[in-house]
Each structure stands twice: as C-alpha cells, then as structure tokens.
Write an enzyme that holds these catalytic residues in place. Sequence first.
Site: not given
Ligand code: MSP
Length: 519
Positions: A21, A133, A155, A308
């Site tokens: 997203h 998480c 959580c 999502k």
């Molecule tokens: N797989 C781990 C990261 C491992 S790095 C060694 C993870 N993945 S994630 O897909 O859940 O998220 C990846 C990034 O997307 C994170 O930095 C998270 O903060 C960012 N975001 C997820 N939703 C978000 C928003 N709504 N806004 C901005 N960033 C967001 O965490």
Amino acid sequence: MASGESFYVTTPIFYVNDVPHIGHAYAEVAADVLARWHRQRGNDTWFLTGTDEHGQKIMRSAIANGMEPQEWADKLVDEAWRPMLKTLNISNDDFIRTTEERHESRVQRFLIQLNEAGYIYEDEFEALYCVGCEEFKPESEIVPGEGQYEGQKVCVIHSKPMELLKERNYFFKLSAFQDRLLQYFDEHPDFIQPASARNEVVSFVQSGLHDLSISRTSFDWGIRVPWDEEHVVYVWVDALLNYFTAIGYGDEDGQFERRWPANHIVGKDILRFHAVIWPAMLMAADVAPPKRVFATGWLLVGGEKMSKSKLTGIEPQEITDTFGSDAFRYYFMRAIHFGQDGSFSWEDLSARYHAELANGFGNLASRVISMVKKYFDGEVPAEVVAHVDDEALLEIARTAIRDAESAIDEFAIDRAIAAVWKLVDALNLYVTEQQPWVLAKDEGNRDRLAAVLATATRGLGVLAVLLNPVTPIATGRLWGAIGGEGDLGAIAPVQALDWRGSGRVGDLASLFPRIEQES
Ligand code: MSP
C-alpha cells in the site's frame, strides 16, 4: 559532502503477507530520491530494497491462501512487490529476498560468528508473542482489547490478542550492550533521526535491556540455526541481516568494505529493531553500526495508521494511474514533513497537483519555451547583457541549490523541495514582472528580451537538475525540450547553474496536464 563518497541507502524489507500500500511505497520513494540525489552528486551510491519472507506471519498467510510459503512469496514478489518498484519509477541497485541462498548462507555464517564470540546461549522462555509484529511484546505495548477483544489483552499496534509461547530458545546477550549503545548514541548525536526518535530510543535503552530470543522451534519456515537444526532463526534477526548479506558480508571481494555503513530509512514502528538490536548485533560482531537510522512517520487515513489489515490500504497504482509516478513522488515527499505522520487525502493530492505541478512548474516551462520559439525562432538567446533583475534571479537559484543540498544532507526531503520551489515561484514572478510579451513589441528592447528569456531558460535548467531526483520523467522531458546538454541524472546539483542555455528548444507537451475529476 565530497564527490565520490560512498552512500548506501536502504528501505525496510517488506513482509510478503500481502500486496503493497502507499505506506510501503512512501519509504521506497524517499530512499529513491536520496539515492538519485547522491548519484547526481557523483557519490558512490548503492540503493537496496527487498522482501522479508520468513516467519509465522508469512507462513500463515500462505496457508490461508492454500499455498506453500515459498510459492506464496514468489507469487507476491513477482506480481506485487517488484511491479510496485516499476510503478513508482524506483532506481534500486539491488533487490534482496530473504529466501535467497546468498542471504541464508551469510546469515548462518554471521550467527556462527556471534556464537563463537560468546554472545549466544540457550534458555527456557515464556512470553506473549504478536505474530503481526513478529515480536515478543513488552508490558508497555500490551493494552486492554476493545470490541470483539473486550476483556483480553492485545498488542497496541495490531489491536489483536497475542499468543503465549513457551519454548527452549537461543538468546542473544543484548543486555550486555546497554552501556555501549548509550555511549554510541551520545557520541553520534545524528545516528538516530529525527530528534524525537532519538529521545525515544535513548530512554528505552536507559530503562534497561533484556536479552533477545533469536530462535524458534515450533515451526520451520525460516533459516536453520547452523549448529542446531531443530531451531530456525528469529525472523527479525534474519531480516536485519539483509543489509549485510546483500553487500556480501564476509566475502573477500571488497563490496562490503566499499558500501558499509548504511543509511537506513525505517518506519517508526520498527525503529527499536534498527536502532537498538541491530547496532548491538553489529557491535557483537565487531563491525561499525549504521551511519544513520532515520524513522519516518505513518501515513494516516482517517487519523489511523493506514493498513491492509484494517482495510484502509490504498495501492500506489490507484494514484499513479490517474496522476502518474512523478506526481505521486512529488506529493508524498513534499506534503509530508519527513519524519512525521501525515494524512493522505485525494483532495489535497489533487489541489497540490494542480496548483504546484500543473500551474506552478508545468505552465512556467511551457510559457518560457513557447516564447523562445515565438520571439527567437526556437534559438535560446546566448551572450546576453546581465541586468540587476537577472542577477537577482540567479542569486535565488544559488540559494535554492545551497539550501536544497544542505536539507538533503539532513534527509529533510520536504525542506529540499520547498527550497527549490522558491525558485519556481521566483521564476514565475520574474516572467510576470519582466513581461517579455510587452518587450517583444518594441525592436529597441530586443537585447533585454533576449536576456530575460535566456535567464528564464537557464532557470528552467536549474529546476530540471534539482527536481530530477523527485520527478525524473518530467525533468527528463524538460531537459530535452530546453536543449540541455549531457545526462541529466549525472549533473551535480552544485553545478546546476553551469549550463547557461544554448542551442534550440524543442516541443514540450504539457508536463502535468490538468486532470478532470470525476466525482
Ligand atoms: N519486514 C519488516 C521490516 C524488516 S526490515 C529489516 C516489516 N515489514 S512491513 O512490511 O510490515 O513494514 C515495512 C515498513 O512499512 C515499515 O517501516 C512500516 O513502518 C512501513 N509502513 C507500514 N504501514 C505504514 C503506513 N501506514 N505509513 C507509513 N509507513 C508504514 O516491518
């Protein structure tokens, strides 16, 4: 920063439990703007992104979709994550998947190193785990549930109940690094940014660190602990090491020494992994911590973190299909203060697109080019007599270059764009005040008309150079249309004024055409 320095920038690697997203896209664009800017400076730039494919979260989403985890990860990477990079015009140099052999073998090698250094031990463990998480949650992040989870503990991030896990695990002696971490933060005040993120991490570490469980036995979707096949490596330890494995940690080819240390762009929810656990792992291996960990805020929808799982996710393509990738990149980099939360709305996107990109920048370019065509037969006037007004404009350009450069050094991307926009506004005002269409009515003003259009064209050249990291498609077209010389992507921002405008202008279709809203 001197030319030729190494600049290694990374995004988080994304979980392949779902499609991307715009919250995920945000980190990609930010890292891409920094990477392109540094490449233009002539720095030895390396931009890494990728996917995080192990752990229970991915395993469960695969099962829920009736697939093997590897098959599921392959499908999402091919159909969603790699295409996102294309949709956003991302210039990454590498894409790492944690299921690749190059990653798995080096993770094992790293763990052997930590074990041999005496930082790993085995113990019994029982705690509450959040699969969302992929983390054992500390008390401070466990809150009373609401709605369907009323009466349960959930959580704070995912608002869902956790699972009680009891296993024999391997542990990393994280607690041994408390003092060294605090000393490092103290000696490197820029290591964690912005300041609010730094303060949060410092007080977290001051409040005491517990050792970290780094292996699991209750499922097998992960990298095997090399000395004990019953265990797989904790997914976060596996994931953090991507920044190492992708540049060949432990190999002899010099890549690692050339690139490391990295600049990590991470979301604020994963800051502690990057600013506490990761540097401690590195200290244990006797390697320098990252250069910088920059925590971005969240994109909010209706005041909540877009996600999502909460059905508030917007896919990047929903925006780029209408506005294009340049506008996507510009909007998120400009409208959100880098490091803070920002609310997304279609109204704001459309308003900025029309006011700033279509009217402010696009129209300016079209007007100047069409006047060069009309009054000078398409030949950019050269060798002009400078006038105080022209000098004033060039001074604004110099300031824009200087301010944007220093903002980029601080990763203040929105401030860099705002600095450049002062030149967009000044150029618009200059054209309005100089009134070339009035000058053109009198042959006696021919030299002055030439100077105005030469200066304005030169100003457009500066904008092309400075905005290229943000809106590379539009600036590439603009550079071509004003007869710019050389590869725009290789022109250093500090040299943006070197090109003085020469040769012929060409055709330029509207850089940012107006978009009729259907609503
Ligand atoms: N797989 C781990 C990261 C491992 S790095 C060694 C993870 N993945 S994630 O897909 O859940 O998220 C990846 C990034 O997307 C994170 O930095 C998270 O903060 C960012 N975001 C997820 N939703 C978000 C928003 N709504 N806004 C901005 N960033 C967001 O965490």
